[in-house]
Design a protein around this motif. Structure first.
Motif, short mmCIF file in Angstrom:
data_model
loop_
_atom_site.label_atom_id
_atom_site.label_comp_id
_atom_site.label_asym_id
_atom_site.label_seq_id
_atom_site.Cartn_x
_atom_site.Cartn_y
_atom_site.Cartn_z
N ARG A 93 -5.12 -6.66 -3.21
CA ARG A 93 -4.34 -6.09 -2.13
C ARG A 93 -5.07 -6.29 -0.82
O ARG A 93 -6.29 -6.25 -0.79
CB ARG A 93 -4.16 -4.59 -2.34
N GLN A 94 -4.30 -6.42 0.23
CA GLN A 94 -4.92 -6.62 1.53
C GLN A 94 -4.02 -6.04 2.60
O GLN A 94 -2.80 -6.12 2.52
CB GLN A 94 -5.14 -8.11 1.77
N ASN A 95 -4.64 -5.41 3.58
CA ASN A 95 -3.92 -5.03 4.78
C ASN A 95 -4.69 -5.60 5.96
O ASN A 95 -5.56 -6.44 5.77
CB ASN A 95 -3.69 -3.51 4.86
N GLU A 96 -4.39 -5.16 7.15
CA GLU A 96 -5.02 -5.75 8.33
C GLU A 96 -6.54 -5.55 8.38
O GLU A 96 -7.24 -6.35 8.97
CB GLU A 96 -4.38 -5.20 9.59
N THR A 97 -7.02 -4.48 7.79
CA THR A 97 -8.45 -4.20 7.92
C THR A 97 -9.20 -4.15 6.59
O THR A 97 -10.41 -4.25 6.58
CB THR A 97 -8.68 -2.84 8.62
N ARG A 98 -8.51 -4.01 5.49
CA ARG A 98 -9.19 -3.82 4.20
C ARG A 98 -8.60 -4.75 3.14
O ARG A 98 -7.39 -4.89 3.04
CB ARG A 98 -9.03 -2.38 3.76
N ALA A 99 -9.50 -5.35 2.36
CA ALA A 99 -9.06 -6.17 1.22
C ALA A 99 -9.67 -5.58 -0.04
O ALA A 99 -10.83 -5.16 -0.05
CB ALA A 99 -9.51 -7.62 1.39
N ILE A 100 -8.87 -5.53 -1.11
CA ILE A 100 -9.31 -4.98 -2.39
C ILE A 100 -9.04 -6.01 -3.47
O ILE A 100 -7.94 -6.55 -3.57
CB ILE A 100 -8.56 -3.67 -2.73
N CYS A 101 -10.05 -6.26 -4.27
CA CYS A 101 -9.92 -7.19 -5.39
C CYS A 101 -10.50 -6.52 -6.63
O CYS A 101 -11.62 -6.00 -6.59
CB CYS A 101 -10.67 -8.48 -5.07
N TYR A 145 -22.71 4.80 6.22
CA TYR A 145 -21.50 4.26 5.60
C TYR A 145 -21.48 4.57 4.11
O TYR A 145 -20.49 5.04 3.56
CB TYR A 145 -21.43 2.74 5.84
N SER A 146 -22.61 4.32 3.46
CA SER A 146 -22.71 4.52 2.02
C SER A 146 -22.51 5.99 1.64
O SER A 146 -21.79 6.30 0.68
CB SER A 146 -24.06 4.01 1.52
N LYS A 186 -20.52 -8.72 9.90
CA LYS A 186 -19.76 -7.59 10.43
C LYS A 186 -18.77 -7.04 9.41
O LYS A 186 -17.82 -6.35 9.75
CB LYS A 186 -19.02 -8.01 11.70
N THR A 187 -19.03 -7.32 8.14
CA THR A 187 -18.14 -6.87 7.06
C THR A 187 -18.87 -5.88 6.16
O THR A 187 -20.00 -6.13 5.73
CB THR A 187 -17.66 -8.07 6.22
N THR A 220 -13.54 -4.92 0.88
CA THR A 220 -14.16 -5.37 2.13
C THR A 220 -13.36 -4.81 3.30
O THR A 220 -12.14 -4.67 3.21
CB THR A 220 -14.22 -6.91 2.23
N GLU A 221 -14.08 -4.50 4.36
CA GLU A 221 -13.46 -3.99 5.58
C GLU A 221 -14.43 -4.20 6.73
O GLU A 221 -15.62 -4.46 6.49
CB GLU A 221 -13.12 -2.50 5.43
#
Length: 130
Positions: free
Chosen positions: A1-9, A44-45, A98-99, A32-33
């Protein structure tokens, strides 16, 4: 799945049988974002870990040699899913340029001993391509 700022695999391992004979499908999920400019990797973590609701059992640092050449932060942790099934997971957070990258290697607690060495090998193989 992916949107403008985040991708999920999500990658699904071949199913195996847990000690009770039930089917288990361990997974590796990668999100990833854009890395938040105002946060350090540790901040972040901590935020992502809180969102996941994990009970941390061990912190894994780059100095441990268990994260390949990735300059990231990892955890061995546990959580209980909606079906009240306990899980054991490795979670890794890293900033690559930057990811922001989050990797979750997930198995039920009962099946974790069967995939722990596979998961450890995945973590050890992490490399940043330049």
């Amino acid at each position: 799945r992916q949107n403008e700022t985040r991708a999920i695999c999500v990658f699904y391992r071949d199913a195996l049988k847990d000690p009770a004979g039930g089917p288990v499908t361990p997974t590796v999920g990668i999100v990833t974002e854009p890395a938040p400019a105002e946060q350090s990797l540790i901040q972040y973590s901590v935020g992502r870990r809180a969102q996941l609701g994990l009970a941390v059992q061990e912190v894994i640092t780059p100095d441990s040699g268990r994260l390949g050449d990735l300059n990231g932060l990892g955890y061995l942790a546990s959580y209980t899913d909606r079906q009240q099934q306990p899980h054991t997971v490795y979670v890794v957070h890293a900033f690559v340029q930057k990811t922001a990258v989050q990797m979750v290697l997930d198995s039920t607690k009962s099946a974790f001993p069967m995939v722990e060495s596979e998961f450890a090998a995945i973590l050890k193989s992490l490399r940043v391509q330049k």
